[in-house]
Design a protein around this motif. Sequence first.
Motif, mmCIF file in Angstrom:
data_model
loop_
_atom_site.group_PDB
_atom_site.id
_atom_site.type_symbol
_atom_site.label_atom_id
_atom_site.label_comp_id
_atom_site.label_asym_id
_atom_site.label_seq_id
_atom_site.Cartn_x
_atom_site.Cartn_y
_atom_site.Cartn_z
ATOM 1 N N VAL A 231 -36.182 -27.505 16.620
ATOM 2 C CA VAL A 231 -36.272 -26.791 17.894
ATOM 3 C C VAL A 231 -37.259 -27.522 18.785
ATOM 4 N N ASP B 35 -37.540 -24.357 22.770
ATOM 5 C CA ASP B 35 -36.552 -23.280 22.646
ATOM 6 C C ASP B 35 -35.108 -23.778 22.606
ATOM 7 N N GLU B 36 -34.905 -25.087 22.538
ATOM 8 C CA GLU B 36 -33.549 -25.615 22.386
ATOM 9 C C GLU B 36 -33.348 -26.067 20.951
ATOM 10 N N VAL B 37 -32.261 -25.611 20.339
ATOM 11 C CA VAL B 37 -31.908 -26.043 18.993
ATOM 12 C C VAL B 37 -31.171 -27.377 19.083
ATOM 13 N N ALA C 22 -30.959 -20.187 18.532
ATOM 14 C CA ALA C 22 -31.950 -20.363 19.603
ATOM 15 C C ALA C 22 -32.316 -19.023 20.218
#
Length: 363
Positions: A319, A322-324, A348
């Motif tokens: 991560v 906050d972005e996978v 996410a």
Amino acid sequence: MTVMTSRALNRASLARQLLLDRADVPVLDAVSHLGGLQAQEPQEPFIGLWSRLRDFDPAALDELLTGRQVVRTHLMRRTVHLVTSADVLAWRSRHDAMLKQKVLGVYRRELDGVDLAELAAAGRAVLADGEGRSMSDLARAVEERWPEAGVRALGEMLVAALIPTAQMPPRGLWRTKGGVRNTPLDSWLGREVDALAPEGTDPVGAELVRRYLAAYGPATTADLRAWSGVAGLPGAVKAVRDELISFRDERGRELLDLPDAPRPDEDTPAPVRFLPAFDNALLGYDDRTRIVDDEHRNLSIAGERVVLVDGRVSATWTVDEDEVIVFPLRDLTRAERTDVVEEGRETASFLSDKASNSARIAG
């Protein structure tokens, strides 16, 4: 004897691990069924439970931790596990010898000449005031008596082996940072751990066999030992063998199982699942080929989070703001990539408390 293919074993393991279909069970029941979740990284059990339970709410696990129904403690393989209070009280004494040997395997030279009974008594005396302490603080409190041993060796032996301890909240709470403060299990839970059974009997060992197979089977005795770290379980296996059924794997090894445990058809579809670091779905076996190729066997040991595609480890993930981000380990089909991104977006959203649903495949 029936031969189970690797794919059939995969589907059985996914079903037992609640990874074939998210389960609609209370969090406490899930932790119990799984025999605990490896938890040295405090936030990882939340990911493990989210991937296994329908509508998982992190607050439910927080309430179990603060309500002392589950605890963070050293148990299987001398690693920190999140386990139910009932299980740690019942199982801890059966793990004591293994825990001591694991610590001595690392610090035998430093602890040479240290009377472990005296060390345990000294540590308990320090903790008797009810104040939780870090491993190093506890060791420093007794270091004057054994100065040559060193803080690290004394602390590891006290907290990981000699004194059954719980890591007190806020350690392990959702999206909360907190250092480790250890306190004796008996004072934290209001009850002493169960004593070892009389010599010649092993009811806890027999229960460990049953519980392991319920969550991981069909499996070999080597798999059982790899999960628990406990020696002496062949006797427990022998004691319950009449309750079990047997298969062979494709290499001819005997697999033990509970008669009524789920063994889905090997062609049962398996959804994409994002697993946390150190998940026991991988670490709970000696032979992990049912779920991961040998070339990627050590990913989980290294602390990599992995993605299951068609039931097998096919990518890692991380991560960033906050972005996978997913890093494939093999070529994914277009349909697989779509499913991975969709599940990544859900992951996410969970991890960010719905602030983001951004996910992408790297490269």
